[in-house]
Design an enzyme around this catalytic site. Structure first.
Site, PDB file in Angstrom:
ATOM      1  N   THR A 401       0.855  -1.183   0.000  1.00  0.00           N
ATOM      2  CA  THR A 401       0.000   0.000   0.000  1.00  0.00           C
ATOM      3  C   THR A 401       0.892   1.233   0.000  1.00  0.00           C
ATOM      4  OG1 THR A 401      -1.723   1.235   1.180  1.00  0.00           O
ATOM      5  CG2 THR A 401      -0.244  -0.111   2.538  1.00  0.00           C
ATOM      6  N   HIS A 453       1.204 -12.356  13.349  1.00  0.00           N
ATOM      7  CA  HIS A 453       2.179 -12.926  14.286  1.00  0.00           C
ATOM      8  C   HIS A 453       1.947 -14.418  14.546  1.00  0.00           C
ATOM      9  CE1 HIS A 453       5.576 -12.540  16.719  1.00  0.00           C
ATOM     10  NE2 HIS A 453       5.256 -11.485  17.444  1.00  0.00           N
TER      11      HIS A 453
END
Length: 482
Positions: A401, A453
């Protein structure tokens, strides 16, 4: 396979198809034909917006348009008839097409089970099915029912019509039906906005509740002292689309959330509260990368394609993934497995008038720099034109992005659902930088890498981000590391 039904030997109906990815509804953005127009097999008759993209729908047969069942701006469920076509024009009198589901004050009987499931094709939709309607007891008188049906049909065609020999029911007409009259899309809108249709004052022909009536019920009415217009007019004006100017003196403007923006909102909430996000940052001197961009613009091998910093950043991320393949994975919650991807579908976040979309470049890891540049250019052009297909936005593995185009230094991007990482690229600015022991003006940017994560620990995420930064600082690593 076509999404149509035959209502007689003369008329055929085209239903709202499933344009891919199991979508259940779409909004009619624009009709390209009107009643009386001649259409041919494969001709685009309308543009619709799904939760993912705008799609043009071709009709699969020839004929003359007899009727448009819904006006522009209406959200239609997959499987509902949207257009009727006279396939034998001039063939004499024939039975009129079956009235759409929207014309029934109460739901019709359940459709018969389809004879066999057939493949869903983009633009052609779901398997055909037939629907039988049973007569209802205790319904309104035939004259009132005919007038109401004619009024609804007129609204679907974009204008109010009432049969000349059937008096229209007055406001005070008492009918056995206690359920408010409204089309299915209007009922859905009311449900989404938390509006009880029984409390809405209908303004449509025959006592039908329209979308504007629902918006008016949902919008607060400013005090007459601050807005010197009729309350009903103010309420209707408050619920204007995004592009419309706000009403002077109005304290709020309510905009229904639908289409791409609704899908993105749901996806971002799901991602943010499902995947444990971690974001790391690095600031890097990209002066050499900017020089490479300038050189590539003059390279004959790059003629005809757009060369910009995003191209080099995309290539750098692909090289970093090649060096750290574990980062390119997905979490399978149902099977409690980590799915390693041996391909990279590189997503590029694009801001469009309809909202944020993330189309991806399929198998970007196999593309040369000129091929990657061409794919990026096509992706951006298609997104700007609003022609990105649902398939182009499916199956992404990692995303970039570029918030730097808005002058932003960096951010903490939210993962695209199902992906393992997203790289945010900040604005490239001339800043004082220590270079070879001296403070000099250098081109500098900040990168931010968010990752899941569950899939990526701090060490792996740091290696990927450090590799991208190292390549942008020393672009020759595109050769030595590739």
């Amino acid at each position: 396979m076509t999404t149509m039904t035959e209502t007689s030997a003369r008329f055929r109906e085209f239903k709202m198809p499933d344009v891919g990815e199991g979508l259940t509804e779409a909004e009619i953005l624009k009709w390209y034909v009107q009643p009386g127009d001649t259409v041919t097999d494969g001709q685009v008759v309308c543009e619709v917006e799904t939760a993912k993209a705008a799609v043009e729908l071709p009709i699969p047969f020839d004929g003359v348009v007899h009727e448009l069942r819904f006006p522009e701006g209406t959200t239609v469920d997959v499987g509902q008839v949207i257009i009727a076509v006279d396939v034998v024009p001039g063939g004499g009198e024939a039975a009129e097409p079956v009235a759409p589901a929207a014309a029934e004050p109460e739901p019709a009987a359940e459709p018969e089970a389809p004879k066999g499931r057939q493949p869903v094709l983009v633009g052609y939709g779901v398997a055909e099915s037939s629907t039988k309607r049973r007569a209802r007891k205790g319904t309104e008188p035939p004259a009132a029912a005919a007038a109401a049906a004619a009024a609804i049909q007129g609204e679907l065609n974009g204008h109010a019509t009432v049969a000349a020999d059937v008096p229209a029911p007055t406001v005070g007409t008492v009918v056995p039906e206690s359920r408010p009259l409204a089309k299915p899309p209007v009922r859905k809108l009311a449900k989404d906005l938390g509006i009880d249709l029984a409390t809405v004052t209908p303004t449509g022909p025959g006592g039908i509740i329209t979308r504007e009536d629902v918006h008016a019920a949902a919008a607060p009415v400013p005090a007459p002292a601050s807005v010197p217009t009729a309350p009903a007019a103010v309420a209707e004006a408050v619920a204007v689309p995004v592009a419309a100017a706000p009403v002077p003196g109005a304290r709020e403007t309510r905009i229904p959330v639908k289409g791409v923006r609704k899908a993105v909102a749901q996806a971002m909430v799901g991602s943010a509260f499902t995947a444990p996000h971690v974001t790391e940052f690095v600031t890097v001197d990209v002066t050499r990368m900017m020089k490479l961009v300038a050189e590539l613009k003059e390279d004959k091998d790059m003629a005809g394609v757009r060369v910009n910093p995003l191209l080099i950043i995309a290539k750098a991320l692909l090289v970093a993934i090649k060096r750290n393949p574990e980062v390119n994975a997905a979490w399978d919650e149902a099977n409690q497995e980590i799915v390693q991807k041996h391909y990279v579908n590189l997503g590029i976040a694009a801001a469009t008038p309809r909202g944020l979309i993330v189309p991806n470049i399929k198998d970007a890891h196999d593309k040369t720099l000129p091929q990657l540049a061409a794919a990026l250019g096509e992706l951006v052009t298609t997104a700007r034109e609003g022609k990105t297909s649902p398939a182009a936005m499916a199956g992404g593995t990692v995303t970039i992005t570029n918030v730097g185009v808005f002058g932003v230094d960096t951010g903490t991007p939210i993962l695209n659902p199902g992906e393992s990482a997203i790289l945010a690229v900040g604005a490239i600015k001339l800043q004082p930088w220590v270079h070879k022991g001296k403070v000099k003006p250098r081109q500098v940017t900040t990168l931010a890498l968010s990752f899941d994560h569950r899939l990526v620990d701090g060490e792996l995420g740091s290696k990927v981000l450090a590799d991208v930064a190292a390549i942008l600082e020393q672009p020759k690593r595109l050769i030595t590391w590739a």
